[in-house]
Structure formats: structure tokens, C-alpha cells
Design a protein around this motif. Structure first.
Motif, PDB file in Angstrom:
ATOM      1  N   UNK A  81      17.746 -11.107  22.149  1.00 51.80           N
ATOM      2  CA  UNK A  81      16.597 -11.787  21.552  1.00 51.80           C
ATOM      3  C   UNK A  81      17.067 -12.775  20.495  1.00 51.80           C
ATOM      4  N   UNK A  82      16.384 -13.912  20.427  1.00 49.28           N
ATOM      5  CA  UNK A  82      16.810 -14.977  19.524  1.00 49.28           C
ATOM      6  C   UNK A  82      15.715 -15.404  18.554  1.00 49.28           C
ATOM      7  N   UNK A  83      14.503 -14.861  18.705  1.00 51.07           N
ATOM      8  CA  UNK A  83      13.402 -15.234  17.813  1.00 51.07           C
ATOM      9  C   UNK A  83      12.604 -13.987  17.462  1.00 51.07           C
ATOM     10  N   UNK A  84      12.134 -13.935  16.237  1.00 45.28           N
ATOM     11  CA  UNK A  84      11.381 -12.770  15.768  1.00 45.28           C
ATOM     12  C   UNK A  84      10.083 -13.214  15.112  1.00 45.28           C
ATOM     13  N   UNK A  85       9.044 -12.423  15.325  1.00 48.47           N
ATOM     14  CA  UNK A  85       7.765 -12.623  14.647  1.00 48.47           C
ATOM     15  C   UNK A  85       7.207 -11.260  14.271  1.00 48.47           C
ATOM     16  N   UNK A  86       6.855 -11.075  13.010  1.00 50.61           N
ATOM     17  CA  UNK A  86       6.221  -9.837  12.559  1.00 50.61           C
ATOM     18  C   UNK A  86       4.709 -10.013  12.514  1.00 50.61           C
ATOM     19  N   UNK A  87       4.012  -8.990  12.966  1.00 53.30           N
ATOM     20  CA  UNK A  87       2.556  -8.934  12.824  1.00 53.30           C
ATOM     21  C   UNK A  87       2.273  -7.934  11.715  1.00 53.30           C
ATOM     22  N   UNK A  88       1.752  -8.411  10.603  1.00 48.49           N
ATOM     23  CA  UNK A  88       1.547  -7.576   9.412  1.00 48.49           C
ATOM     24  C   UNK A  88       0.053  -7.480   9.119  1.00 48.49           C
ATOM     25  N   UNK A  89      -0.442  -6.249   9.024  1.00 46.00           N
ATOM     26  CA  UNK A  89      -1.854  -6.019   8.717  1.00 46.00           C
ATOM     27  C   UNK A  89      -1.983  -5.140   7.481  1.00 46.00           C
ATOM     28  N   UNK A  90      -2.923  -5.478   6.627  1.00 43.67           N
ATOM     29  CA  UNK A  90      -3.244  -4.681   5.455  1.00 43.67           C
ATOM     30  C   UNK A  90      -4.758  -4.507   5.369  1.00 43.67           C
ATOM     31  N   UNK A  91      -5.181  -3.543   4.550  1.00 46.66           N
ATOM     32  CA  UNK A  91      -6.601  -3.269   4.375  1.00 46.66           C
ATOM     33  C   UNK A  91      -6.921  -3.200   2.886  1.00 46.66           C
ATOM     34  N   UNK A  92      -8.163  -3.557   2.535  1.00 43.33           N
ATOM     35  CA  UNK A  92      -8.610  -3.326   1.165  1.00 43.33           C
ATOM     36  C   UNK A  92      -9.426  -2.040   1.135  1.00 43.33           C
ATOM     37  N   UNK A  93      -9.948  -1.692  -0.025  1.00 41.00           N
ATOM     38  CA  UNK A  93     -10.687  -0.436  -0.165  1.00 41.00           C
ATOM     39  C   UNK A  93     -11.928  -0.393   0.709  1.00 41.00           C
ATOM     40  N   UNK A  94     -12.506  -1.550   0.995  1.00 42.27           N
ATOM     41  CA  UNK A  94     -13.696  -1.610   1.836  1.00 42.27           C
ATOM     42  C   UNK A  94     -13.341  -1.621   3.319  1.00 42.27           C
ATOM     43  N   UNK A  95     -12.035  -1.492   3.625  1.00 43.29           N
ATOM     44  CA  UNK A  95     -11.528  -1.472   4.997  1.00 43.29           C
ATOM     45  C   UNK A  95     -11.564  -2.842   5.674  1.00 43.29           C
ATOM     46  N   UNK A  96     -11.676  -3.917   4.888  1.00 45.92           N
ATOM     47  CA  UNK A  96     -11.525  -5.254   5.446  1.00 45.92           C
ATOM     48  C   UNK A  96     -10.055  -5.473   5.757  1.00 45.92           C
ATOM     49  N   UNK A  97      -9.785  -5.972   6.957  1.00 44.68           N
ATOM     50  CA  UNK A  97      -8.407  -6.155   7.395  1.00 44.68           C
ATOM     51  C   UNK A  97      -7.952  -7.583   7.140  1.00 44.68           C
TER      52      UNK A  97
END
Length: 244
Positions: free
Chosen positions: A100-116
Motif C-alpha cells: 500500500x502506498x496511500x493512507x486515509x484515516x476516517x475519524x469520528x467523535x461525538x459530543x455529549x448530545x451524541x452529535x457525530x
């Protein structure tokens, strides 16, 4: 928050690598109930990572929180994603396997109200309430995400597995092992073990241990052009991180 300000730190749990060609195929990986430290924080405990193709889109489904609880009729909140954990699906692409020669991260976070809030590399961003049936889409529609509680999709015949383990333990003293430590089984013995793994201990249909259980799910549908810059073969793995 700008994608560049995110930092992956404090690794908590990870699920192993799976690979697929971005034209067809399915890859799965399972890992329920990790080490004691990870099990102590179910919001960061990864169950499984599923990947498959849906037309021109790569679908990524990470499940977490073994035995998650749904909201109750009397007002109980049920299990929630943590507002202090980063949920990450790592992708790398190449022209051939193991290159593999290319990388992409998918990063998800949430707030207290569960908004992503989800970032796909530095190119795509989507934020809002993703708990609805239709999920949530980015401005150009290249990324869609759902986040919420779902039935655990993994099938595991636990009773049959225990039955097979007991058979191996009983016969262990008479088994021969190869240099890698694997038992050398004759065809009839291997057939018996396969049957035990595929059925209940009494010979009846296998039971699914996870059938009554739920998990928290983050499901993304991503235009494959966002993750295949290195080539058509994409490897994925998932991890959870808490800031120190």
C-alpha cells in the motif's frame, strides 16, 4: 474543529486488518470482549469491523460496546458513544496486496448530545445527528454515516465451540503436533470437529450466542475515490483512542 488538529493518542482497542478489492468482495473481522482494561470501558471496546462494496461506495461498519442497552420505556438513556473517545477506521490502498502506498484515516467523535463529527482524510467532513434511519450525508454526498444502537450482526455458535474445545482437550494427550504447534488431525477427527462447530452439543441446529445482544454501530458509506488513491486494493483496520 479542523481535521489537522486531531491527534490519535491513547490507544485503547483495535481490531485486525481486513483487505478487499474495490470492485467486489466482503471482508469481516471479529473481536468481542478484549483484555480487562478495554472491557472496563465498553464505549471503546470494538466488537467487529465489517467492510464491503455497495456499487461505487465502500461501506465500513464498526460495532462497539458488547451487550449495549437500548433506551428504556421509562426514560433510561441506554448505552451511548463516549464524548472523549476517537473512533478511527484506518484505510490504506495499493496496486497489489502487501504494497500500500496511500493512507486515509476516517475519524469520528461525538459530543455529549451524541452529535457525530466525521473526517475522511482532509477531504470530507460531516457532522450532525446521524441516529436517524437514513443517517447523515456530507455536503457533496460522498460520505454518509449512521450511528446508533443495532442488533449485533455477528454469529457465533458458542456452545458448539465449547463442545469442540472439550473434544480437543480430551484427546490432547494422544495428538501429534507439527512444528508450528498445530495438531495433526486425521480426516474422521477433523470431520467430527467441523460437525461440532456447526451444531449444538446435542447435534441440533447451532445457536447464535449474540442473537439477543446489541452493540453501538458506526456505519459509513464512502465514495471509493476518497480511499483508493494508492490503488484498487484497500486494507482497513479499526481502533479507539482516548486522549491522555
Amino acid at each position: 474543529m479542523d481535521r489537522r488538529t486531531l491527534r490519535i493518542a491513547g490507544l485503547i482497542g483495535a481490531v485486525c486488518v481486513v483487505s478487499l478489492v474495490l470492485s467486489a468482495g466482503v471482508a469481516r473481522s471479529a473481536d468481542h470482549l478484549d483484555s480487562p482494561a478495554t472491557r472496563a470501558d465498553p464505549t471503546a471496546d470494538i466488537n467487529d469491523l465489517y467492510t464491503w462494496m455497495d456499487g461505487n461506495n465502500l461501506v465500513l461498519a464498526m460495532t462497539l460496546f458488547p451487550a449495549a442497552m437500548a433506551a428504556s420505556a421509562d426514560g433510561g438513556a441506554g448505552s451511548k458513544f463516549s464524548n472523549t473517545v476517537q473512533y478511527v477506521i484506518h484505510t490504506s490502498s495499493g496496486a497489489t496486496f502487501n504494497n500500500t502506498t496511500a493512507k486515509e484515516d476516517v475519524i469520528c467523535t461525538f459530543d455529549l448530545a451524541q452529535k457525530i463529527s466525521c473526517w475522511v482524510g482532509t477531504d470530507e467532513y460531516v457532522t450532525g445527528d446521524a441516529s436517524g434511519t437514513t443517517g447523515l450525508a456530507s455536503a457533496d454526498g460522498k460520505v454518509k454515516v449512521f450511528a446508533g444502537i443495532r442488533a449485533d450482526p455477528f454469529f457465533f455458535n458458542l456452545d458448539g465451540f465449547k463442545h469442540a474445545v472439550a473434544s480437543v482437550e480430551t484427546a490432547a494427550s494422544s495428538l501429534a503436533f507439527d512444528p508450528a504447534g498445530c495438531p495433526a488431525l486425521d480426516a474422521p477427527t477433523a470431520a467430527v470437529l467441523r460437525s461440532q462447530l456447526q451444531s449444538a452439543p446435542d447435534g441440533g441446529p447451532p445457536g447464535d450466542f449474540f442473537a439477543p445482544l446489541n452493540g453501538l454501530a458506526i456505519v459509513l458509506s464512502i465514495d471509493k475515490s476518497l480511499v483508493n488513491r494508492g490503488g484498487p486494493i484497500v486494507s482497513t483496520w479499526a481502533s479507539t483512542h482516548r486522549a491522555p
